[in-house]
Scaffold this motif. Structure first.
Motif, PDB file in Angstrom:
ATOM      1  N   GLU A   5      75.196 -21.915   9.992  1.00  0.00           N
ATOM      2  CA  GLU A   5      76.454 -21.826  10.820  1.00  0.00           C
ATOM      3  C   GLU A   5      77.018 -20.565  10.832  1.00  0.00           C
ATOM      4  N   ILE A   6      76.978 -20.208  12.177  1.00  0.00           N
ATOM      5  CA  ILE A   6      77.690 -19.013  13.048  1.00  0.00           C
ATOM      6  C   ILE A   6      79.193 -19.473  13.552  1.00  0.00           C
ATOM      7  N   PRO A   7      80.691 -19.549  12.570  1.00  0.00           N
ATOM      8  CA  PRO A   7      81.219 -19.526  13.330  1.00  0.00           C
ATOM      9  C   PRO A   7      82.119 -18.649  14.630  1.00  0.00           C
ATOM     10  N   GLY A   8      82.154 -19.754  15.278  1.00  0.00           N
ATOM     11  CA  GLY A   8      83.332 -19.468  16.674  1.00  0.00           C
ATOM     12  C   GLY A   8      82.186 -18.775  17.723  1.00  0.00           C
ATOM     13  N   ASN A   9      81.247 -19.021  17.671  1.00  0.00           N
ATOM     14  CA  ASN A   9      80.034 -18.929  18.829  1.00  0.00           C
ATOM     15  C   ASN A   9      80.023 -19.348  19.631  1.00  0.00           C
ATOM     16  N   GLY A  10      79.448 -18.838  21.102  1.00  0.00           N
ATOM     17  CA  GLY A  10      79.088 -19.961  21.977  1.00  0.00           C
ATOM     18  C   GLY A  10      79.219 -19.456  23.156  1.00  0.00           C
ATOM     19  N   VAL A  11      78.916 -18.868  24.614  1.00  0.00           N
ATOM     20  CA  VAL A  11      79.686 -17.960  25.193  1.00  0.00           C
ATOM     21  C   VAL A  11      78.740 -19.393  26.829  1.00  0.00           C
ATOM     22  N   PRO A  12      79.805 -19.333  27.468  1.00  0.00           N
ATOM     23  CA  PRO A  12      81.220 -18.204  27.725  1.00  0.00           C
ATOM     24  C   PRO A  12      82.502 -19.944  26.695  1.00  0.00           C
ATOM     25  N   ARG A  13      81.725 -21.111  26.431  1.00  0.00           N
ATOM     26  CA  ARG A  13      82.726 -21.845  25.333  1.00  0.00           C
ATOM     27  C   ARG A  13      82.430 -21.774  24.460  1.00  0.00           C
ATOM     28  N   PRO A  14      83.300 -21.276  23.432  1.00  0.00           N
ATOM     29  CA  PRO A  14      83.897 -20.857  21.926  1.00  0.00           C
ATOM     30  C   PRO A  14      83.670 -21.962  21.328  1.00  0.00           C
ATOM     31  N   ASN A  15      83.534 -22.527  19.791  1.00  0.00           N
ATOM     32  CA  ASN A  15      82.994 -23.761  19.124  1.00  0.00           C
ATOM     33  C   ASN A  15      82.346 -24.824  20.017  1.00  0.00           C
ATOM     34  N   THR A  16      81.680 -24.197  20.228  1.00  0.00           N
ATOM     35  CA  THR A  16      80.472 -25.307  21.159  1.00  0.00           C
ATOM     36  C   THR A  16      78.827 -25.194  20.996  1.00  0.00           C
ATOM     37  N   VAL A  17      78.552 -24.697  19.584  1.00  0.00           N
ATOM     38  CA  VAL A  17      76.944 -24.155  19.430  1.00  0.00           C
ATOM     39  C   VAL A  17      76.646 -24.883  17.832  1.00  0.00           C
ATOM     40  N   ASP A  18      75.936 -25.778  17.779  1.00  0.00           N
ATOM     41  CA  ASP A  18      75.701 -26.306  16.188  1.00  0.00           C
ATOM     42  C   ASP A  18      74.548 -25.174  15.699  1.00  0.00           C
ATOM     43  N   ASP A  19      74.724 -24.071  15.510  1.00  0.00           N
ATOM     44  CA  ASP A  19      73.990 -23.635  14.910  1.00  0.00           C
ATOM     45  C   ASP A  19      72.823 -24.284  13.542  1.00  0.00           C
ATOM     46  N   ASP A  20      73.179 -25.181  13.192  1.00  0.00           N
ATOM     47  CA  ASP A  20      72.197 -25.707  11.963  1.00  0.00           C
ATOM     48  C   ASP A  20      71.646 -27.286  12.713  1.00  0.00           C
ATOM     49  N   GLY A  21      71.769 -26.780  13.563  1.00  0.00           N
ATOM     50  CA  GLY A  21      71.166 -28.322  14.423  1.00  0.00           C
ATOM     51  C   GLY A  21      71.645 -29.313  13.927  1.00  0.00           C
ATOM     52  N   ASN A  22      72.513 -29.885  12.928  1.00  0.00           N
ATOM     53  CA  ASN A  22      72.660 -30.853  12.064  1.00  0.00           C
ATOM     54  C   ASN A  22      74.038 -32.031  12.479  1.00  0.00           C
ATOM     55  N   GLY A  23      73.957 -31.616  13.483  1.00  0.00           N
ATOM     56  CA  GLY A  23      75.343 -32.422  14.806  1.00  0.00           C
ATOM     57  C   GLY A  23      76.916 -32.149  14.565  1.00  0.00           C
ATOM     58  N   TYR A  24      76.941 -31.252  13.801  1.00  0.00           N
ATOM     59  CA  TYR A  24      78.465 -30.719  13.319  1.00  0.00           C
ATOM     60  C   TYR A  24      78.332 -29.097  14.049  1.00  0.00           C
ATOM     61  N   VAL A  25      79.276 -28.724  15.280  1.00  0.00           N
ATOM     62  CA  VAL A  25      79.355 -27.528  15.465  1.00  0.00           C
ATOM     63  C   VAL A  25      81.009 -27.167  14.351  1.00  0.00           C
ATOM     64  N   ASP A  26      80.236 -25.600  14.243  1.00  0.00           N
ATOM     65  CA  ASP A  26      80.737 -24.804  12.664  1.00  0.00           C
ATOM     66  C   ASP A  26      81.673 -25.831  11.640  1.00  0.00           C
TER      67      ASP A  26
END
Length: 84
Positions: free
Chosen positions: A49-70
């Motif tokens: 997981e990468i904290p706070g990523n997501g452009v243009p809206r931060p905190n919207t990307v679930d990097d590891d795909g487990n269903g939980y953002v950040d």
């Protein structure tokens, strides 16, 4: 430690025959001070997981795909937020 009954929990771990060099503790409470000097170097960190990523809206990307953002240090299921 007596308030959380650590001795009974440890006795149960021994009773089950669990043998490990690593211990993971989950906190079910109103929160944890992630930058507390006694905890900050001991916290589990989600390597996927990468904290706070997501452009243009931060905190919207679930990097590891487990269903939980950040969920960098876990997840706040009550508030619906990752712990970072």
């Amino acid at each position: 430690m007596a308030r959380v009954d650590v001795e009974r929990a440890w006795a149960r771990v021994q009773e089950l025959g669990v043998q490990s060099e690593e211990v993971v503790v989950a906190v079910i409470d109103s929160g944890v001070q992630l930058d507390h000097p006694d905890l900050r170097d001991m916290l589990w960190t989600n390597p996927g997981e990468i904290p706070g990523n997501g452009v243009p809206r931060p905190n919207t990307v679930d990097d590891d795909g487990n269903g939980y953002v950040d969920d960098v240090h876990g997840y706040n299921f009550f508030g619906g937020l990752g712990c970072r």
